[in-house]
Every structure is written in C-alpha cells, then in structure tokens.
Design an enzyme around this catalytic site. Structure first.
Site, PDB file in Angstrom:
ATOM      1  N   GLY A  31       0.798  -1.222   0.000  1.00 27.27           N
ATOM      2  CA  GLY A  31       0.000   0.000   0.000  1.00 27.27           C
ATOM      3  C   GLY A  31       0.829   1.269   0.000  1.00 27.27           C
ATOM      4  N   GLU A  77       5.338   3.105  -6.226  1.00 26.96           N
ATOM      5  CA  GLU A  77       4.063   3.313  -6.939  1.00 26.96           C
ATOM      6  C   GLU A  77       3.746   4.795  -7.129  1.00 26.96           C
ATOM      7  OE1 GLU A  77       2.700   1.204  -8.515  1.00 26.96           O
ATOM      8  OE2 GLU A  77       2.215  -0.654  -7.486  1.00 26.96           O
ATOM      9  N   HIS A  96      -3.730   3.906  -1.985  1.00 24.73           N
ATOM     10  CA  HIS A  96      -3.715   2.625  -2.698  1.00 24.73           C
ATOM     11  C   HIS A  96      -3.535   1.497  -1.675  1.00 24.73           C
ATOM     12  CE1 HIS A  96      -2.702  -0.777  -5.047  1.00 24.73           C
ATOM     13  NE2 HIS A  96      -1.433  -0.765  -4.681  1.00 24.73           N
ATOM     14  N   HIS A 159      -4.713  -7.029  -8.496  1.00 25.77           N
ATOM     15  CA  HIS A 159      -3.829  -6.198  -7.677  1.00 25.77           C
ATOM     16  C   HIS A 159      -4.524  -5.624  -6.431  1.00 25.77           C
ATOM     17  CE1 HIS A 159      -0.578  -2.813  -7.705  1.00 25.77           C
ATOM     18  NE2 HIS A 159      -0.892  -3.206  -6.494  1.00 25.77           N
TER      19      HIS A 159
HETATM   20 ZN   LIG Z   1      -0.308  -2.457  -4.687  1.00 21.26          ZN
END
Ligand SMILES: [Zn+2]
Length: 261
Positions: A31, A77, A96, A159
């Site tokens: 995350g 990310e 996320h 995902h």
């Molecule tokens: Zn992820």
C-alpha cells in the site's frame, strides 16, 4: 493548499497507514498514501515499509517526476499517484491498498459497477475495473489514467484498489466504502444475487448527489452504475466461471436432452 501544516499532514498519513493496516486493507509493506502539497511537490509513504507503524520522520516528499526531495526513498508506486494528480486537478490525496474483498473482485475480473446501494451510488457512482498493469511501472499508471477521470475509486485487476479525495481522510474513507460495498455484494451474490436499483431511482440518486450532498466530483461516467434494466438486457460484461466437470455436465445434459427428443 489547506491550512494544515506539513507536520500535521505527515501525521495524517501515519494515521491513515495505521487504519489501513489495522483494518487488514494491507499486509506487511503493501500500500501507499500521498498528499499533493503544491503544483510540483507531493508528500508520500516510503517504499518497502509497513504502513501500520509509520512515524512523521518516515514520510518523504518528491517532485512531480517522482524524484525524492526529502526523507527516505518514496514509494515505487508514486508514478501511479502522479498520473492521478495530473488527470484530476481537484484531487489532493491518493490512497492505494489491497483490501481482501474488493481485491477478490479485482482478481475475479468483476467490477463493482452495479447500482446496488443507494449511498454508494450517491458518493462514488460506481467502481470500475482497470486493466492489469505491472505494479511500479508506467503500465499501471496508464491503466488507471482513463478511469480515474470519471471515478473516485478504481479496482486494479489482479492487484487491489485506488481511491482519491480532496484530502487524505476523504480518500481513505472511500477505500473503506469500497471494501464494505464489496463485502455486501459478495454476501448478496452468495444469497442468490443482487436486486439492482432501477434506472429511474439511479437518476434520482445522482440528482441528489449534486443538489443535496453538493458532491461535484466525477459520478462514475455515463454507463455507470448499471441499473437493473441494463443488467437484465445483458449490458453487464460479467464473466461466468465453470469447472471442467461442470462444463462437461452441462454439455452432457444438453446432448441427452437433444437425444431424448
Ligand atoms: Zn499495490
């Protein structure tokens, strides 16, 4: 942006990390969370660290190219977050995570795009499913780019999920709503299927969204959420999965029926 100091924003990210972890929305180092500070500066969680145990000194800042400006190396990310900020000037925070139930829908290839719960229709519209993209690459950022323009929450195939908001708790609460929605959808499917809201009712809810709740963000695109009429007419692209045994049984039954005539 907001009056909150940088130090307070760092604490907000730590608190959101704790909630994501304690709710089981992420495991181990999974995350990431970010906040837009200005046109060319973001604040975000570090790479490879458990977000359940963050302290303000672990929160990094980076520019709009993803280059770390201060703190530990920022999340791998971050490119996905940057492309969201570029697509959505109204968004100041991105979350996320991999909540198990909505990620289960993302793995099964099933979008949460049906008009099932009145409050979800009002707040999120629907949650579409983005095509698979390799994590930490521009491929994933590109797959999210189109859908996030018309939705505040997106499922990521094989995902997890991504939500956006005017501030970080706004984005976090949308993640909670999506996971709750996924759980209710799963239970109703186990009980024989969802009874969807009709088109007329969906239109009324979307009207409420603007007039009563004053929500001006994207409601989820023209074809979203799917009302009862659209699904009854086959407007849903849901896949049906059968085991080899079930398929053989279906074909055998059909042949037997034809042969019996
Ligand atoms: Zn992820």
């Amino acid at each position: 942006m907001a009056e909150r100091s940088r130090e307070t924003l760092k604490e907000d990210i730590c608190e959101v990390g704790r909630r994501l972890y304690s709710n089981g929305f992420i495991a181990a180092g999974e995350g990431n969370v970010s906040i837009r500070l200005s046109d060319n500066e973001l604040m975000g969680t570090p790479a490879g660290t458990c977000k359940g145990y963050l302290t303000p000194d672990m929160i990094s800042t980076c520019d709009m190219e993803g280059r770390t400006l201060s703190g530990p190396k920022i999340s791998t990310e971050i490119q996905m977050h940057i492309s969201v900020y570029r697509a959505r000037p109204d968004v100041n925070a991105v979350v996320h995570a991999h909540p198990p139930k909505c990620t289960g829908f993302a793995v099964a290839g099933v979008a949460l795009n049906r008009a099932v719960l009145a409050e979800v229709v009002v707040t999120l519209g629907c949650i579409p499913l983005a095509e698979y993209g390799t994590p930490s690459t521009s491929e994933l950022a590109e797959s999210v780019d189109r859908l996030i323009r018309t939705s505040d929450g997106v499922l990521l195939s094989n995902h997890g999920a991504l939500t956006v908001g005017k501030e970080v708790y706004d984005a976090y609460f949308k993640m909670e709503v999506i996971e709750h929605f996924a759980e209710i959808s799963l239970i109703s499917r186990q009980l024989g299927g969802e009874r969807l809201l009709p088109k007329k009712e969906v239109a009324r809810l979307l009207d409420l969204r603007q007039k009563v709740y004053n929500l001006d963000g994207p409601p989820g695109g023209d074809a979203c959420p799917l009302p009862a009429e659209a699904v009854a007419a086959g407007g849903d692209d849901e896949m049906v999965h059968l085991t080899r045994g079930e398929l053989v049984q279906l074909i055998s039954d059909a042949i037997r029926e034809v042969g019996g005539r």
